[in-house]
Design a protein around this motif. Structure first.
Motif, PDB file in Angstrom:
ATOM      1  N   LEU A 122      -4.184   0.629  -5.003  1.00 10.67           N
ATOM      2  CA  LEU A 122      -4.915  -0.181  -5.975  1.00 10.67           C
ATOM      3  C   LEU A 122      -3.981  -1.031  -6.837  1.00 10.67           C
ATOM      4  N   LEU A 123      -2.890  -0.429  -7.319  1.00  3.04           N
ATOM      5  CA  LEU A 123      -1.937  -1.189  -8.122  1.00  3.04           C
ATOM      6  C   LEU A 123      -1.369  -2.368  -7.340  1.00  3.04           C
ATOM      7  N   ARG A 124      -1.059  -2.108  -6.078  1.00  2.00           N
ATOM      8  CA  ARG A 124      -0.477  -3.155  -5.240  1.00  2.00           C
ATOM      9  C   ARG A 124      -1.477  -4.288  -4.999  1.00  2.00           C
ATOM     10  N   ILE A 141       0.419  -6.364   1.276  1.00  2.00           N
ATOM     11  CA  ILE A 141      -0.939  -6.221   1.808  1.00  2.00           C
ATOM     12  C   ILE A 141      -0.925  -5.788   3.279  1.00  2.00           C
ATOM     13  N   TYR A 142      -0.236  -6.563   4.119  1.00  2.00           N
ATOM     14  CA  TYR A 142      -0.279  -6.267   5.561  1.00  2.00           C
ATOM     15  C   TYR A 142       0.460  -4.976   5.907  1.00  2.00           C
ATOM     16  N   GLN A 143       1.742  -4.888   5.514  1.00  2.00           N
ATOM     17  CA  GLN A 143       2.544  -3.730   5.910  1.00  2.00           C
ATOM     18  C   GLN A 143       2.153  -2.462   5.153  1.00  2.00           C
ATOM     19  N   LYS A 144       1.940  -2.569   3.844  1.00  2.00           N
ATOM     20  CA  LYS A 144       1.738  -1.381   3.018  1.00  2.00           C
ATOM     21  C   LYS A 144       0.279  -0.974   2.842  1.00  2.00           C
ATOM     22  N   ILE A 145      -0.652  -1.871   3.128  1.00  2.00           N
ATOM     23  CA  ILE A 145      -2.077  -1.523   2.995  1.00  2.00           C
ATOM     24  C   ILE A 145      -2.755  -1.487   4.364  1.00  2.00           C
ATOM     25  N   ILE A 146      -2.752  -2.606   5.062  1.00  2.00           N
ATOM     26  CA  ILE A 146      -3.473  -2.699   6.340  1.00  2.00           C
ATOM     27  C   ILE A 146      -2.816  -1.842   7.413  1.00  2.00           C
TER      28      ILE A 146
END
Length: 500
Positions: free
Chosen positions: A124-126, A355-360
């Motif tokens: 969420l923070l990211r 977003i891409y590497q750390k979330i998706i």
């Protein structure tokens, strides 16, 4: 040769040189994510100092500050200690601690830092941090493009904003995509010298041609009206507004990542001396340009486009030889490009890394070359969005000058991230929920104050201070009623010991 041709040749040499740096950097240092986004954390004091300074100044220094001095006189100089003192403080304290912490935690981006500091597994923070960065930086970049097209409009008599914006967009996108952070900071160094020379040479030459400093002083002293006294220090509100502009420096990620990229944290002390010298000289150069423009063009209609933010361009065109005017225009383009390229890189790191590497794809291993490819695609897409938004900004500059658009983004980022960064580094009781409330509170307070208090209620206090204070209160209050994550205190103390 005609004046236009001489200016074009000078400008072409400059732009070609910037492109060459991008091509060279692509071959020597874009192999992995740390290289592409932080130059491998191997940069020296000079490069970090100049890159941090010029990426923070942008067109608002050359066009905005000189335009403010043209309108308000010497009272416009209160913005100088505002950001100069704050950035000196950043080099000597916050920057060092941020450098120690981010290397120990293997953080590449500012959202990286916040997530690891608070052990945030939700992402969420990211997500919120990246959203704020993308929103404000897209607005910021569009305002820079709008500022740049004025120079091309003056030189080549363009009737449309498109040609100038296309030229700037093309060159910035190419060398940023090719060379990443290394290309950005190396071009920043070259651009710093262009900016310094123009902001020093132009006022000195004009003062000499006008008969010396005494003539300027006599002219400024002739404004005895209560409505405008060009030698007055200004009202209390104007002083507070000027000094509080420095709060934006603490939260602008394109400045903060410079501290993260230096080879050794202790070298930031040397960078502080270099950066402060550059800030002081360039800042006062912009102020004197505005004052001299008021002396040369007492009626606003005498300036190009009847626009006070064209004080620098009008003065340079009338007093410099076409070749030197070409260098002056290059300095303006340098100020724009040095900020735009930095912001593009931060946005691309937010999309690709955060977003891409750390979330998706957080459960998968993503190849470094794929991450860099996504970053390069993001740079292109964001620049295109900013390009079309810049057209809108250019057509509505009568409502809000470029100075206003830039400072809205500057203060919004400062309020959203500044208090969160300071408290995260220096107050062990800070919690992730507190920081999240600071992100949202700083963003909301800035936009509401700008739209309601300044625009509708006509309150004179600018948004920099209210947004920063409100975000700070949000973080403190929410942190006191929420729990510090497991392991966060131990990591905080570990980072402090490493710094010592």
């Amino acid at each position: 040769m005609s004046d236009q041709v001489l200016v074009l040749i000078t400008l072409s040499i400059y732009l070609g040189f910037m492109l060459g740096i991008g091509i060279w950097a692509a071959r020597v240092r874009t192999g992995n994510m740390v290289d592409f986004f932080l130059g491998g954390r191997k940069l020296n004091s000079l490069v970090v100092a100049l890159s941090a300074v010029v990426s923070g100044r942008s067109s608002w220094l050359i066009l905005g500050v000189s335009g403010a001095a043209y309108l308000k006189g010497i009272s416009a100089a209160w913005v100088l200690p505002g950001y100069i003192i704050m950035e000196l403080f950043l080099f000597l304290t916050i920057g060092k601690r941020l450098r120690y912490y981010t290397q120990s935690a293997d953080n590449i981006t500012i959202p990286d830092f916040f997530e690891s500091r608070y052990r945030d597994q939700s992402g969420l923070l990211r997500i919120v941090a990246v959203s704020i960065i993308v929103f404000f930086f897209t607005l910021y970049i569009s305002a820079q493009l709008s500022a740049g097209q004025r120079a091309f409009k003056m030189i080549f008599d363009f009737q449309d904003v498109l040609p100038g914006m296309i030229i700037i967009t093309f060159f910035v996108v190419i060398y940023t995509i090719l060379g990443g952070f290394t290309a950005v900071v190396l071009t920043d160094v070259i651009q710093a010298f262009f900016m310094l020379l123009s902001l020093v040479a132009l006022p000195i030459y004009v003062i000499f041609m006008k008969g010396g400093p005494g003539e300027l002083y006599s002219f400024l002293a002739s404004f005895g009206s209560p409505d405008i006294n060009m030698l007055a220090f200004g009202s209390l509100i104007s002083i507070v507004n000027g000094l509080s502009i420095g709060f934006g420096s603490v939260g602008n990620p394109h400045i903060l990542v410079r501290y993260m990229s230096i080879e050794k944290p202790r070298k930031l002390s040397k960078a502080a001396l270099i950066g402060t010298f550059w800030n002081v000289i360039m800042g006062w150069g912009a102020i004197f340009i505005g004052l001299l423009a008021r002396m040369e063009y007492p009626a606003l209609q005498q300036l190009f486009d009847a626009d006070r933010e064209c004080a620098f361009l009008s003065l340079a065109q009338d007093y410099f030889h076409p070749i030197l005017f070409g260098f002056a225009v290059s300095a303006l383009i340098a100020a724009i490009m040095s900020t735009v390229d930095s912001q593009l890189l931060v946005v691309s790191s937010g999309i690709a890394r955060d977003i891409y590497q750390k979330i998706i794809r957080r459960k998968d291993t993503v190849a470094e070359d794929k991450m860099i490819l996504i970053s390069r695609i993001t740079i292109f897409v964001v620049m295109m969005i900013a390009f079309f938004l810049g057209i809108f900004v250019s057509k509505h500059k009568a409502d809000w000058p470029i100075f206003t658009y830039v400072l809205l983004a500057w203060s919004g980022l400062g309020a959203a991230f500044g208090p969160a960064l300071i408290l995260s580094l220096y107050w062990k009781r800070t919690t992730g929920w507190g920081v999240l409330s600071g992100f949202i509170g700083g963003l909301a307070a800035t936009l509401i104050w700008k739209g309601l208090c300044n625009k509708t209620l006509h309150w004179q206090l600018a948004e920099y201070l209210p947004g920063f204070v409100f975000a700070t209160l949000c973080i403190i209050i929410v942190s006191l009623i929420t729990t510090v994550p497991d392991g966060a205190l131990a990591e905080f103390e570990k980072a402090k010991r490493r710094e010592k």
